[in-house]
Design a protein around this motif. Structure first.
Motif, PDB file in Angstrom:
ATOM      1  N   TYR A 104       0.836  -1.204   0.000  1.00 43.32           N
ATOM      2  CA  TYR A 104       0.000   0.000   0.000  1.00 43.32           C
ATOM      3  C   TYR A 104       0.869   1.252   0.000  1.00 43.32           C
ATOM      4  O   TYR A 104       0.663   2.158  -0.827  1.00 43.32           O
ATOM      5  CB  TYR A 104      -0.928   0.017   1.209  1.00 43.32           C
ATOM      6  N   TYR A 105       1.823   1.338   0.910  1.00 47.94           N
ATOM      7  CA  TYR A 105       2.615   2.565   1.034  1.00 47.94           C
ATOM      8  C   TYR A 105       3.491   2.818  -0.200  1.00 47.94           C
ATOM      9  O   TYR A 105       3.636   3.965  -0.630  1.00 47.94           O
ATOM     10  CB  TYR A 105       3.495   2.487   2.283  1.00 47.94           C
ATOM     11  N   ILE A 106       4.058   1.754  -0.744  1.00 49.87           N
ATOM     12  CA  ILE A 106       4.986   1.937  -1.868  1.00 49.87           C
ATOM     13  C   ILE A 106       4.256   1.978  -3.205  1.00 49.87           C
ATOM     14  O   ILE A 106       4.396   2.928  -3.977  1.00 49.87           O
ATOM     15  CB  ILE A 106       6.044   0.819  -1.872  1.00 49.87           C
ATOM     16  N   GLN A 107       3.454   0.912  -3.483  1.00 47.66           N
ATOM     17  CA  GLN A 107       2.824   0.796  -4.794  1.00 47.66           C
ATOM     18  C   GLN A 107       1.571   1.661  -4.934  1.00 47.66           C
ATOM     19  O   GLN A 107       1.341   2.249  -5.998  1.00 47.66           O
ATOM     20  CB  GLN A 107       2.460  -0.678  -5.058  1.00 47.66           C
ATOM     21  N   ASP A 108       0.755   1.717  -3.888  1.00 47.16           N
ATOM     22  CA  ASP A 108      -0.531   2.418  -3.991  1.00 47.16           C
ATOM     23  C   ASP A 108      -0.426   3.898  -3.668  1.00 47.16           C
ATOM     24  O   ASP A 108      -1.275   4.680  -4.109  1.00 47.16           O
ATOM     25  CB  ASP A 108      -1.555   1.778  -3.053  1.00 47.16           C
ATOM     26  N   LEU A 109       0.590   4.291  -2.889  1.00 50.44           N
ATOM     27  CA  LEU A 109       0.682   5.676  -2.433  1.00 50.44           C
ATOM     28  C   LEU A 109       1.885   6.399  -3.038  1.00 50.44           C
ATOM     29  O   LEU A 109       1.737   7.393  -3.746  1.00 50.44           O
ATOM     30  CB  LEU A 109       0.743   5.712  -0.908  1.00 50.44           C
ATOM     31  N   ALA A 110       3.102   5.892  -2.770  1.00 51.37           N
ATOM     32  CA  ALA A 110       4.311   6.607  -3.182  1.00 51.37           C
ATOM     33  C   ALA A 110       4.472   6.654  -4.706  1.00 51.37           C
ATOM     34  O   ALA A 110       4.774   7.714  -5.267  1.00 51.37           O
ATOM     35  CB  ALA A 110       5.534   5.953  -2.541  1.00 51.37           C
ATOM     36  N   ARG A 111       4.268   5.514  -5.370  1.00 50.07           N
ATOM     37  CA  ARG A 111       4.510   5.489  -6.817  1.00 50.07           C
ATOM     38  C   ARG A 111       3.575   6.405  -7.601  1.00 50.07           C
ATOM     39  O   ARG A 111       4.026   7.103  -8.518  1.00 50.07           O
ATOM     40  CB  ARG A 111       4.420   4.055  -7.343  1.00 50.07           C
ATOM     41  N   PRO A 112       2.296   6.471  -7.299  1.00 47.41           N
ATOM     42  CA  PRO A 112       1.464   7.441  -8.027  1.00 47.41           C
ATOM     43  C   PRO A 112       1.680   8.886  -7.575  1.00 47.41           C
ATOM     44  O   PRO A 112       1.546   9.809  -8.387  1.00 47.41           O
ATOM     45  CB  PRO A 112       0.025   6.991  -7.707  1.00 47.41           C
ATOM     46  N   ALA A 113       2.009   9.096  -6.272  1.00 43.91           N
ATOM     47  CA  ALA A 113       2.022  10.448  -5.723  1.00 43.91           C
ATOM     48  C   ALA A 113       3.291  11.218  -6.051  1.00 43.91           C
ATOM     49  O   ALA A 113       3.227  12.383  -6.476  1.00 43.91           O
ATOM     50  CB  ALA A 113       1.833  10.384  -4.207  1.00 43.91           C
ATOM     51  N   LEU A 114       4.452  10.619  -5.843  1.00 40.85           N
ATOM     52  CA  LEU A 114       5.709  11.357  -6.002  1.00 40.85           C
ATOM     53  C   LEU A 114       5.925  11.883  -7.416  1.00 40.85           C
ATOM     54  O   LEU A 114       6.276  13.060  -7.592  1.00 40.85           O
ATOM     55  CB  LEU A 114       6.884  10.482  -5.549  1.00 40.85           C
ATOM     56  N   PRO A 115       5.751  11.082  -8.476  1.00 36.81           N
ATOM     57  CA  PRO A 115       5.913  11.653  -9.825  1.00 36.81           C
ATOM     58  C   PRO A 115       4.937  12.777 -10.119  1.00 36.81           C
ATOM     59  O   PRO A 115       5.295  13.758 -10.788  1.00 36.81           O
ATOM     60  CB  PRO A 115       5.659  10.442 -10.738  1.00 36.81           C
ATOM     61  N   ALA A 116       3.700  12.650  -9.626  1.00 33.81           N
ATOM     62  CA  ALA A 116       2.711  13.704  -9.859  1.00 33.81           C
ATOM     63  C   ALA A 116       3.125  15.004  -9.196  1.00 33.81           C
ATOM     64  O   ALA A 116       3.027  16.088  -9.795  1.00 33.81           O
ATOM     65  CB  ALA A 116       1.352  13.255  -9.341  1.00 33.81           C
ATOM     66  N   ILE A 117       3.610  14.923  -7.973  1.00 34.30           N
ATOM     67  CA  ILE A 117       4.016  16.120  -7.235  1.00 34.30           C
ATOM     68  C   ILE A 117       5.213  16.792  -7.887  1.00 34.30           C
ATOM     69  O   ILE A 117       5.243  18.018  -8.097  1.00 34.30           O
ATOM     70  CB  ILE A 117       4.319  15.759  -5.768  1.00 34.30           C
ATOM     71  N   LEU A 118       6.224  15.998  -8.237  1.00 39.68           N
ATOM     72  CA  LEU A 118       7.425  16.558  -8.852  1.00 39.68           C
ATOM     73  C   LEU A 118       7.119  17.183 -10.211  1.00 39.68           C
ATOM     74  O   LEU A 118       7.627  18.260 -10.539  1.00 39.68           O
ATOM     75  CB  LEU A 118       8.486  15.466  -8.986  1.00 39.68           C
ATOM     76  N   THR A 119       6.302  16.512 -11.004  1.00 39.72           N
ATOM     77  CA  THR A 119       5.940  17.045 -12.318  1.00 39.72           C
ATOM     78  C   THR A 119       5.181  18.363 -12.187  1.00 39.72           C
ATOM     79  O   THR A 119       5.459  19.336 -12.906  1.00 39.72           O
ATOM     80  CB  THR A 119       5.073  16.024 -13.082  1.00 39.72           C
ATOM     81  N   ALA A 120       4.237  18.426 -11.278  1.00 36.09           N
ATOM     82  CA  ALA A 120       3.435  19.634 -11.101  1.00 36.09           C
ATOM     83  C   ALA A 120       4.299  20.811 -10.649  1.00 36.09           C
ATOM     84  O   ALA A 120       4.156  21.935 -11.159  1.00 36.09           O
ATOM     85  CB  ALA A 120       2.319  19.370 -10.096  1.00 36.09           C
ATOM     86  N   ILE A 121       5.196  20.571  -9.698  1.00 35.97           N
ATOM     87  CA  ILE A 121       6.051  21.656  -9.203  1.00 35.97           C
ATOM     88  C   ILE A 121       6.968  22.171 -10.306  1.00 35.97           C
ATOM     89  O   ILE A 121       7.144  23.387 -10.488  1.00 35.97           O
ATOM     90  CB  ILE A 121       6.863  21.166  -7.997  1.00 35.97           C
ATOM     91  N   LEU A 122       7.570  21.252 -11.052  1.00 37.11           N
ATOM     92  CA  LEU A 122       8.478  21.651 -12.131  1.00 37.11           C
ATOM     93  C   LEU A 122       7.750  22.488 -13.183  1.00 37.11           C
ATOM     94  O   LEU A 122       8.224  23.561 -13.579  1.00 37.11           O
ATOM     95  CB  LEU A 122       9.096  20.406 -12.766  1.00 37.11           C
ATOM     96  N   LEU A 123       6.594  22.020 -13.626  1.00 37.55           N
ATOM     97  CA  LEU A 123       5.856  22.746 -14.660  1.00 37.55           C
ATOM     98  C   LEU A 123       5.323  24.074 -14.150  1.00 37.55           C
ATOM     99  O   LEU A 123       5.249  25.047 -14.912  1.00 37.55           O
ATOM    100  CB  LEU A 123       4.700  21.879 -15.168  1.00 37.55           C
ATOM    101  N   PHE A 124       4.959  24.123 -12.893  1.00 32.05           N
ATOM    102  CA  PHE A 124       4.430  25.372 -12.329  1.00 32.05           C
ATOM    103  C   PHE A 124       5.461  26.493 -12.430  1.00 32.05           C
ATOM    104  O   PHE A 124       5.123  27.635 -12.784  1.00 32.05           O
ATOM    105  CB  PHE A 124       4.034  25.154 -10.874  1.00 32.05           C
ATOM    106  N   PHE A 125       6.716  26.185 -12.124  1.00 25.40           N
ATOM    107  CA  PHE A 125       7.748  27.224 -12.170  1.00 25.40           C
ATOM    108  C   PHE A 125       8.182  27.549 -13.591  1.00 25.40           C
ATOM    109  O   PHE A 125       8.809  28.579 -13.832  1.00 25.40           O
ATOM    110  CB  PHE A 125       8.950  26.796 -11.334  1.00 25.40           C
ATOM    111  N   LEU A 126       7.832  26.668 -14.539  1.00 23.26           N
ATOM    112  CA  LEU A 126       8.156  26.952 -15.936  1.00 23.26           C
ATOM    113  C   LEU A 126       7.040  27.715 -16.639  1.00 23.26           C
ATOM    114  O   LEU A 126       7.257  28.300 -17.698  1.00 23.26           O
ATOM    115  CB  LEU A 126       8.423  25.640 -16.693  1.00 23.26           C
ATOM    116  N   MET A 127       5.830  27.697 -16.050  1.00 18.18           N
ATOM    117  CA  MET A 127       4.686  28.373 -16.664  1.00 18.18           C
ATOM    118  C   MET A 127       4.827  29.890 -16.566  1.00 18.18           C
ATOM    119  O   MET A 127       5.372  30.401 -15.593  1.00 18.18           O
ATOM    120  CB  MET A 127       3.393  27.941 -15.968  1.00 18.18           C
ATOM    121  N   PRO A 128       4.311  30.628 -17.570  1.00 18.28           N
ATOM    122  CA  PRO A 128       4.347  32.098 -17.482  1.00 18.28           C
ATOM    123  C   PRO A 128       3.437  32.602 -16.371  1.00 18.28           C
ATOM    124  O   PRO A 128       2.332  32.108 -16.172  1.00 18.28           O
ATOM    125  CB  PRO A 128       3.828  32.540 -18.856  1.00 18.28           C
TER     126      PRO A 128
END
Length: 515
Positions: free
Chosen positions: A434-458
């Motif tokens: 649950y912690y690794i496959q159901d929580l960490a794997r979907p959550a961490l890439p989503a968070i990192l992607t969103a933060i990166l794109l947010f700072f690149l957006m105008p």
């Protein structure tokens, strides 16, 4: 075949439409009524939450028992008789709560609320109307929960969309063309809720299987058999009521009514996270109950992990997008830059707290499927004892940020303490998964992607550009999360190849190895 796909689709379409109307209604109500009157609307939401113990008890009981009756071989048990056994007690409870609010209306208007612009008489009358509205709304909880438990979720969502359109659209017309007062608002809400409750009752009894009159009579024996489970759910509801409403009760006392209205505004916006998770909980819980009764453990494990991953893939991208764009969303909703600047941090904390609550919903549904209510009751009770004294201190010194911090601590405790305890008893070998496959794997890439794109957006003030930017960040983080979650990725790929069988595979053990 159990209609998981149909129900999930209907729930999301209904929630998307109704939630969209409610979301766009927030700034319109705020502009029509003003901050102080909107604070009174927020106070109604607090009063409506008095029904939370009843709502939780009914939702869990009707889902679990109607699912069990549908596969039971005992001919003496009927869905119609079970519903009738609960109908009159629920109506009596609604009358009780409504009468309490009506009797306390003058005291609340004169001694509790810090009213500056609206007369105490208008506030008192609005409170009386709130009591009447609570009375009308109470039976609707039973009828809607029963429709969900009967798997008539398409019908339920048709009613949801129609009723939301009637209540919201009618409110705008009344406030715009008839009277822009808080009293007119609640009078229309009462009229629309009467229609809502009557339609739900008619739809429910049309949906119930026709049985002999003797089998359809109320049976107190059936209720006594469920007293322990229902009492546990009621206890969870009472403690949840305290935990979810204590911040609003405290803030309504220490803040001016217009500032309290601002807090209710950010609370409503942060609730989008729970709006996104609710359709999944509603769709998956009856199937979890059915699989639990079938005693097919491998199928249960596969379905449980699939549901958890789907929840994370949907909830986390929405949450991180709301956090990153909190200031812009608040500025657009309130039309006031100062409110946006001062409330963005509080909104972010509320969003994180709601995200934790949403991620816990599938494990909580599994507990209810097993008839286990004591764990959540213990966690909620401990949170009340520990955090309730801190709330007044935090709210007094830090205002809405302090109250939002307590909300985050409450919901974080579910993931920190509830998940290990639940897996230890029900699925002891699945906690790490649950912690690794159901929580960490979907959550961490989503968070990192969103933060990166947010700072690149105008960074522009134009709302069209901001909306497009937020939508792009949400979509990209959602796709990244989906690709990282093995079970959801397999389901998504099969959606294009085997569209007719996708939901059947979800509820079977076909995805046991796709972790």
């Amino acid at each position: 075949m159990f209609r998981v796909g149909t129900n999930a689709t209907a729930n999301y379409l209904g929630t998307l439409f109704a939630g969209g109307i409610a979301f766009f209604a927030i700034p319109l109500y705020y502009w029509f009524l003003g901050a102080e009157a909107y604070g009174i609307v927020g106070l109604y939401l607090v009063f409506e939450s008095l029904l939370l113990p009843l709502d939780m008890s009914l939702a869990g009981t009707m889902n679990r028992e109607l699912s069990r009756i549908s596969v039971s071989e005992d001919s003496s048990e009927t869905s119609r008789g079970f519903v009738r056994s609960l109908e009159y007690p629920v109506i009596i409870v609604g009358l009780f709560f409504g009468l309490i609010i009506i009797l306390a209306s003058s005291f609340i208007a004169d001694n509790w609320l810090k009213v500056q612009k609206i007369s105490p008489e208008s506030v008192s009358f609005a409170l009386v109307l709130m009591g009447a509205l609570i009375t009308v709304r109470c039976p609707f909880l039973l009828y809607s929960s029963s429709l969900v438990g009967l798997q008539r979720q398409v019908l339920y969502n048709v009613l949801l969309v129609g009723n939301t359109t009637l209540k919201t659209g009618g409110s705008f017309i009344v406030l715009w063309k008839v009277s822009g007062t808080i009293e007119a608002f609640f009078l229309w809400q009462i009229a629309a809720s009467c229609c809502e409750t009557a339609l739900a009752r008619y739809a429910l009894y049309k949906s119930l299987p026709r049985t002999e009159e003797l089998e359809s009579r109320p049976s107190w024996r059936k209720l006594l058999r469920l007293r322990q489970f229902s009492a546990g759910l009621g206890g969870i509801g009472v403690t949840a009521l305290i935990l979810t409403q204590m911040d609003k009760i405290v803030l309504s006392k220490i803040l001016p009514l217009d500032l309290f209205g601002n807090y209710m505004l950010i609370w409503a916006i942060s609730g989008i996270v729970l709006k996104c998770s609710a359709p999944l909980y509603t769709s998956f819980f009856p199937q979890l109950a059915r699989i639990t009764y079938s005693d097919d453990r491998s199928r249960l494990i596969a379905f449980y992990h699939s549901c958890c991953q789907i929840m994370a893939v949907i909830v986390v991208p929405v949450s991180i997008t709301l956090i990153l764009y909190s200031q812009s969303i608040l500025g657009l909703a309130s039309g006031n830059r100062a409110i946006a600047d001062s409330s963005a941090l509080a909104m972010s904390l509320l969003v994180v707290g709601n995200m934790c609550s949403a991620l816990y919903q599938i494990p909580y549904a599994l507990q209810l499927a097993y008839g286990w209510t004591s764990l959540n009751l213990m966690i909620n009770s401990a949170a009340i004892v520990v955090l309730l004294p801190l709330l007044w201190l935090f709210a007094t010194h830090f205002g809405i940020v302090g109250a939002a911090t307590i909300w985050l601590l409450i919901n974080g405790s579910y993931l920190l303490f509830g998940i290990p305890a639940m897996h230890r008893k029900i699925l002891p070998a699945e906690k790490i998964v649950y912690y690794i496959q159901d929580l960490a794997r979907p959550a961490l890439p989503a968070i990192l992607t969103a933060i990166l794109l947010f700072f690149l957006m105008p960074k522009q003030e134009n709302w069209v550009v901001l909306a497009a930017s937020a939508l792009f960040v949400l979509s990209a983080s959602g796709i990244t999360s989906l690709l990282a979650a093995g079970r959801v990725r397999s389901l998504a790929f099969d959606l294009f190849r085997h569209r007719d069988n996708i939901w059947k595979k979800l509820s079977e053990s076909s995805y046991t190895d796709h972790r």
